[in-house]
Design an enzyme around this catalytic site. Sequence first.
Site, PDB file in Angstrom:
ATOM      1  N   ASN A   1       1.272  -0.926   0.052  1.00  0.00           N
ATOM      2  CA  ASN A   1      -0.104  -0.298  -0.186  1.00  0.00           C
ATOM      3  C   ASN A   1       0.920   1.298   0.075  1.00  0.00           C
ATOM      4  O   ASN A   1       1.810   1.685   0.968  1.00  0.00           O
ATOM      5  CB  ASN A   1      -0.827  -0.707   1.414  1.00  0.00           C
TER       6      ASN A   1
ATOM      7  N   LYS B   1      -0.519   4.708   0.014  1.00  0.00           N
ATOM      8  CA  LYS B   1      -0.021   5.485  -0.523  1.00  0.00           C
ATOM      9  C   LYS B   1       0.057   6.856  -0.924  1.00  0.00           C
ATOM     10  O   LYS B   1      -0.576   6.325  -1.958  1.00  0.00           O
ATOM     11  CB  LYS B   1      -0.268   6.018   1.637  1.00  0.00           C
TER      12      LYS B   1
ATOM     13  N   HIS C   1      -9.182   0.986   4.916  1.00  0.00           N
ATOM     14  CA  HIS C   1      -8.721   1.793   5.724  1.00  0.00           C
ATOM     15  C   HIS C   1      -8.647   1.889   6.696  1.00  0.00           C
ATOM     16  O   HIS C   1      -8.868   3.476   6.687  1.00  0.00           O
ATOM     17  CB  HIS C   1      -7.341   2.015   4.579  1.00  0.00           C
TER      18      HIS C   1
ATOM     19  N   GLU D   1      -6.901   4.893   7.425  1.00  0.00           N
ATOM     20  CA  GLU D   1      -6.463   5.912   6.416  1.00  0.00           C
ATOM     21  C   GLU D   1      -7.855   6.461   6.380  1.00  0.00           C
ATOM     22  O   GLU D   1      -8.524   8.005   6.657  1.00  0.00           O
ATOM     23  CB  GLU D   1      -5.453   6.584   6.047  1.00  0.00           C
TER      24      GLU D   1
ATOM     25  N   GLU E   1      -5.123  -4.863  10.769  1.00  0.00           N
ATOM     26  CA  GLU E   1      -3.889  -4.032  10.768  1.00  0.00           C
ATOM     27  C   GLU E   1      -4.734  -3.434  11.881  1.00  0.00           C
ATOM     28  O   GLU E   1      -5.443  -2.577  11.915  1.00  0.00           O
ATOM     29  CB  GLU E   1      -4.343  -2.741   9.401  1.00  0.00           C
TER      30      GLU E   1
ATOM     31  N   GLY F   1       2.462   1.883  11.534  1.00  0.00           N
ATOM     32  CA  GLY F   1       3.865   3.481  10.859  1.00  0.00           C
ATOM     33  C   GLY F   1       3.828   3.605  11.679  1.00  0.00           C
ATOM     34  O   GLY F   1       4.860   4.820  12.106  1.00  0.00           O
TER      35      GLY F   1
ATOM     36  N   SER G   1       3.479  -2.124  10.401  1.00  0.00           N
ATOM     37  CA  SER G   1       4.361  -1.644  10.405  1.00  0.00           C
ATOM     38  C   SER G   1       5.464  -3.471  10.095  1.00  0.00           C
ATOM     39  O   SER G   1       6.416  -4.130  10.791  1.00  0.00           O
ATOM     40  CB  SER G   1       4.926  -1.350  12.396  1.00  0.00           C
TER      41      SER G   1
END
Length: 262
Positions: free
Chosen positions: A12, A14, A104, A106, A174, A180, A220
Site C-alpha cells: 500500500n 498510500k 483502510h 486512514e 491491521e 506506521g 509495521s
Amino acid sequence: MGMTRTPLIAGNWKMNLDHLQAVALVQKLHWSLKDASHEFDDVDVTVFPPFTDLRSVQTLIDADKIPFGIGAQDLSEHDSGAYTGEISGEFLAKLNIGSVIIGHSERREYHAEDDRVVAAKTQAALKHGLVPVICVGETSEDLEKFGASAVPVGQLETALENVNADAEIVVAYEPVWAIGSGQAATPEQAQDVCQKLRDVIRAKLGNAAADATRVLYGGSVKSSNIASFMREPDIDGALVGGGSLKVDEFSAIVRFGKHVGV
Ligand code: PEP
C-alpha cells in the site's frame, strides 16, 4: 498458512510516488526479484499505487509481462454521477485493476468511513469484478477497552453482510496502533485475531470461503519480522505500507520464504 492459499504480499503506497516514480519502482522491484531468482508462482505480489499512477503501472506490467497484481487504494460506493473527486469501480475494472483496498484505517479516520460505507464499497468492488481487500483493526483505545479482537470482528461482520459465499475477498487485520508506528503486533496476537476473523468468514460465507480466503496481517511489517508472521497458520500474507516504498526492503519481504527459519 493453509495448504491451498497462495501467500499474498500487498504494498500500500498510500499518497506516495508520482506515475514516473511508480514505473521506476515497479521495474526495479521486478529486477530485484528476478536477480534473486524468486519463484513468482509461490507468492502473489500486488501493488496499490495512487489513482494517477494506475494507468502507467498497468501499461508497464502488461507490456513487460511483470507478474504483479495492481490494486487501487479506494473506490466510490457509486457507479457514476455527481460525486466530485470520486473514482468508480467501473473505471478501475476498465483499467484491468484487480483489487481495491477498502476501509483502510486512514480512510476510516480522515474520511469518516464507517462500517456502512465499508460494506457499500465492498459491494461496489464485487459488482465490478474487483477483489475487495477489506481492512479491519482496533485502535489503542479499543484495545484497552475491548481487547484486540472485538472491534475487528464486528467490522468484518458488517462488511460481509450480503456478500456471496463464492465471492473472492481478502481480509487485512491491521491494528491501528501498529500502522506506521514501528511497533508491530506480536505474531501470536496477530494469529489470534486472524483466526477469529477466519471464524467470521466461516460463519458468514461457509467453510469453503473460510479455507480459501487470504487473511493478511498489516502494521509495521518489515523484512526482519515478516517470516515470524508467515509461520502462523491463519496469516496468509501482509499488507505493507512504509516497507513497500523501498525496493530492497519490499523485495526481501516478498522473499520471506527464504528466511522463514530465521
Ligand atoms: C498500512 O498502511 O496498511 C500499513 C500497514 O502501514 P505500515 O506498514 O507503514 O505500518
